[in-house]
Scaffold this active site. Structure first.
Site, short mmCIF file in Angstrom:
data_model
loop_
_atom_site.label_atom_id
_atom_site.label_comp_id
_atom_site.label_asym_id
_atom_site.label_seq_id
_atom_site.Cartn_x
_atom_site.Cartn_y
_atom_site.Cartn_z
N CYS A 289 0.83 -1.21 0.00
CA CYS A 289 0.00 0.00 0.00
C CYS A 289 0.87 1.27 0.00
CB CYS A 289 -0.97 -0.06 1.17
SG CYS A 289 -2.42 0.93 0.93
N ARG B 80 -2.55 7.34 -6.12
CA ARG B 80 -2.91 7.24 -4.70
C ARG B 80 -4.42 7.36 -4.52
NH1 ARG B 80 -0.57 11.66 -1.31
NH2 ARG B 80 -1.29 10.31 0.37
N HIS C 129 -3.37 -5.38 1.60
CA HIS C 129 -2.63 -5.67 2.85
C HIS C 129 -2.70 -7.15 3.23
CE1 HIS C 129 -2.10 -1.45 4.27
NE2 HIS C 129 -3.13 -1.25 3.47
N GLU D 167 -0.93 -8.56 5.30
CA GLU D 167 -0.60 -8.66 6.73
C GLU D 167 -1.83 -8.50 7.63
OE1 GLU D 167 -0.09 -6.14 4.83
OE2 GLU D 167 -0.35 -4.26 5.90
N1 GLN Z 1 -3.71 6.36 1.27
C1 GLN Z 1 -2.38 6.06 1.72
C2 GLN Z 1 -1.34 6.85 0.92
O1 GLN Z 1 -1.67 7.45 -0.04
C3 GLN Z 1 -2.09 4.58 1.61
C4 GLN Z 1 -3.04 3.80 2.49
C5 GLN Z 1 -2.45 2.58 3.14
O2 GLN Z 1 -1.23 2.37 3.16
N2 GLN Z 1 -3.30 1.80 3.72
O3 GLN Z 1 -0.20 6.86 1.27
#
Ligand code: GLN
Length: 187
Positions: free
Chosen positions: A79, A105, A168, A170
């Site tokens: 992420c 993003r 994710h 994890e």
């Molecule tokens: N929205 C976050 C970003 O732009 C990423 C979200 C996440 O890692 N769960 O960095």
């Protein structure tokens, strides 16, 4: 085998518990001197990429981490960690710029920012995928290869020693993607 987990901010504890379940040693990287400890692979967790990027830069860690990745250290970015590795971030700042991907993003809008699905992951099969205000990869080029897609959007990719997922692993009980990453250390 020891894995260093960037622990400046975000979901690093969840990666620690995944590695605990796999019986793999790990430690937290919080400051530049932690990067002097020996380790075999690196995890960049989810969180807020702008905050992590800023802290990496201000602490002088950005260049050290970047060089380790360029020297071939296996790295797994989830992420926000994926965003940190991208060479290009749409309408935003790129940080480590080691991976041949362009990312968007918060790509699913406010309402769809967080969701769960199960999809094919190349070489593994169907895996659970939890997305939390996630990015997607709008383009892979150069040496980067697509590993998974959801509704036509690229959500996982690999380029040699670099593995990224927009979701994710994890936060689920499924350890196969962490195992896939650990196999990259040996190969
Ligand atoms: N929205 C976050 C970003 O732009 C990423 C979200 C996440 O890692 N769960 O960095």
């Amino acid at each position: 085998m020891t894995v260093g987990i960037l622990a400046l901010q975000g979901a690093f504890a969840e990666h620690e518990s995944s590695l605990d379940k796999l019986g793999v040693e790990h430690f937290e990287i919080r400051q530049k001197k932690d990067l002097q400890r020996p380790f075999d692979a690196l995890i960049l967790p989810g969180g807020e990429s702008t905050v992590m990027g800023k802290l990496l830069h201000e602490s002088g860690m950005l260049e050290v981490v970047r060089q380790k990745i360029l020297d071939g250290m296996p790295v797994f970015g989830t992420c926000a960690g994926l965003i940190l590795l991208a060479k290009e971030v749409e309408e935003d700042t790129a940080y480590l710029k080691t991976m041949d991907i362009r990312v968007k993003r918060n790509a699913y809008g406010r309402q769809l920012g967080s969701f769960y699905t199960e999809q094919e992951f190349d070489g593994i099969g169907r895996v659970p995928m939890a997305f939390i205000r996630a990015p997607y990869i709008s383009e892979v080029y150069g040496e980067a290869k697509i590993l998974a897609q959801v509704d036509g959007n690229i959500v996982a990719a690999r380029q040699d020693n670099q593995l990224v997922t927009a979701f994710h692993p994890e936060v689920t009980d499924d350890l196969r993607i962490h195992r896939y990453f650990l196999n990259m250390i040996d190969s």
